[in-house]
Design an enzyme around this catalytic site. Structure first.
Site, short mmCIF file in Angstrom:
data_model
loop_
_atom_site.label_atom_id
_atom_site.label_comp_id
_atom_site.label_asym_id
_atom_site.label_seq_id
_atom_site.Cartn_x
_atom_site.Cartn_y
_atom_site.Cartn_z
N ASP A 193 -2.03 -32.75 -1.35
CA ASP A 193 -1.09 -32.58 -0.24
C ASP A 193 0.10 -33.48 -0.48
OD1 ASP A 193 -1.69 -35.24 0.95
OD2 ASP A 193 -3.60 -34.33 1.51
N LYS A 240 -0.27 -30.83 4.02
CA LYS A 240 -0.28 -31.53 5.31
C LYS A 240 1.01 -32.31 5.54
CE LYS A 240 -5.19 -32.33 6.23
NZ LYS A 240 -6.18 -33.37 6.56
N MET A 300 1.27 -43.58 9.89
CA MET A 300 1.55 -42.30 10.56
C MET A 300 2.04 -42.52 11.99
SD MET A 300 -1.85 -40.27 9.19
CE MET A 300 -2.93 -41.54 9.88
#
Length: 380
Positions: free
Chosen positions: A179, A201, A309
């Site tokens: 990803d 992702k 994140m």
């Protein structure tokens, strides 16, 4: 080593000194069963026999009957007359017998496989081959039957921060499932036959949901393929590697994990920010910006806070930490795309870091650092 398959074969080693011990260990690594015959046996050989049931020791001079059930004879610590006699017996009975310099063949173990080189400059050639195998630029075929999944931590983004083990696993892959957070530049180095599956992702957008990723890993391994799941950072640090491992185990698929350098630690290091520093911070917390954060607890934490994140919630996070009592002047930093040519670092305080980041136009993937360590080296 030999170009002979010694697995399960009985080998007679003559002599009980250090040379015989070294030869016995090498023969065991090739799968042989070793019988040592000598009037006197060194401590290393005695210990080896005590630990490994494939080794037996007979303390006397060799007799012809000792050759009755052996496949190979390895004379080591024997005099010239005895050596000549044993070789005559081997010739008569058509038994393999090693030359006197057999122990000089250099060997190395790589992933359970013995590699050896004979000839001029053998040691240097062996060192070069071993290095290439460890680095993954040369590979051995996957051992054993059936498929397998390997969850590989790809580090923070730069291919040169991949571990040697990660490179070896990539070199063995039939399929690589990756990803955007993985070090995708390394994909160009894969062999032409390797299939790359991009599960794509991005934060809050998973075009291929996790259950489908799990299914891909399991289904490909059940086809008999060697599957590498290449992930950014470390598979077990907010990487959902645990979910993928459980899915494989539940399906009866062989699976293992190769740790990687987590971006939680590597990104601050790229900005010269130590997550701990004597007299400043003795610990750190790593939290996910996707999930609910107990800011009342974080505000009281005396060490470093590392948020992964969390860029879309940076304003919310800093406001809540200030509300819950964290000092406005607390140093803070954001490290974007660490260890890549696009790396950017924004520094500030808890009171203004969100605004600074907005002005700089910095978004994910980034690591947020909150705590005194964010500026401790600026004072040096």
């Amino acid at each position: 080593m030999h170009a002979l398959d010694l697995t399960g074969r009985r080998v007679l080693v003559l002599g009980g000194g250090p040379a015989a011990e070294v030869r016995a260990r090498a023969l065991l690594s090739e799968g042989a069963h070793v019988r040592v015959v000598a009037p006197h046996v060194c401590e290393g050989l005695r210990d080896l026999a005590a630990r490994d049931e494939r080794v037996t020791v007979v303390r006397r001079d060799v007799v012809r009957a000792d050759l009755a059930d052996v496949w190979l004879v390895s004379p080591q610590d024997v005099d010239a007359a005895r050596d000549e006699q044993v070789r005559a017996w081997c010739e008569a009975d058509r038994i393999w017998c090693e030359s006197v310099d057999a122990e000089a063949v250099p060997t190395a173990q790589v992933d359970g496989t013995t590699v050896g080189v004979c000839g001029d400059a053998a040691q240097q050639v062996l060192a070069d081959i071993t290095t290439a195998l460890h680095e993954g630029s040369v590979t051995l075929p996957a051992r054993g039957a059936g498929g397998k999944v390997v969850l590989v931590g790809g580090g923070p983004g730069s291919p040169d921060l991949l571990t040697l083990r990660a490179r070896r696993e990539l070199a063995r892959a039939d399929v690589v499932v990756t990803d955007r957070l993985a070090p995708t530049a390394v994909l160009a180095e894969l062999a032409q036959h390797v299939e790359v599956v991009d599960v794509g992702k991005t934060p809050y957008h998973h075009p291929i949901p996790q259950p489908e990723i799990n299914r891909i890993l399991v289904e490909r391994a059940q086809r008999g393929q060697y599957v590498v799941r290449l992930k950014g950072g470390d598979p077990f640090v907010l990487g959902r590697g645990g979910e993928e491992l459980l899915a494989c185990r539940e399906a009866g698929v062989d699976v293992e994990v190769v740790p990687g350098v987590t971006s939680a630690l590597a990104a601050p290091a790229a900005a010269d920010i130590p997550v701990t520093h004597r007299g400043t911070a003795t610990g750190f917390l790593v939290v996910s910006g996707h999930d609910e954060m107990e800011t009342s607890v974080l505000a009281q934490w005396p060490g470093t806070i590392l948020v992964l994140m969390g860029m879309s919630r940076l304003h919310e996070l800093t406001s809540r930490l200030l509300r819950d009592g964290r000092a406005p002047e607390t140093p803070a930093a954001v490290v974007h795309k660490a260890w890549t040519p696009e790396q950017r670092v924004v520094r500030g305080t808890l009171a203004d870091i969100a605004e600074r980041v907005t002005l700089e136009g910095v978004a994910n993937p980034s690591v947020i650092v909150i705590g005194d360590v964010a500026s401790v080296l600026d004072q040096a």
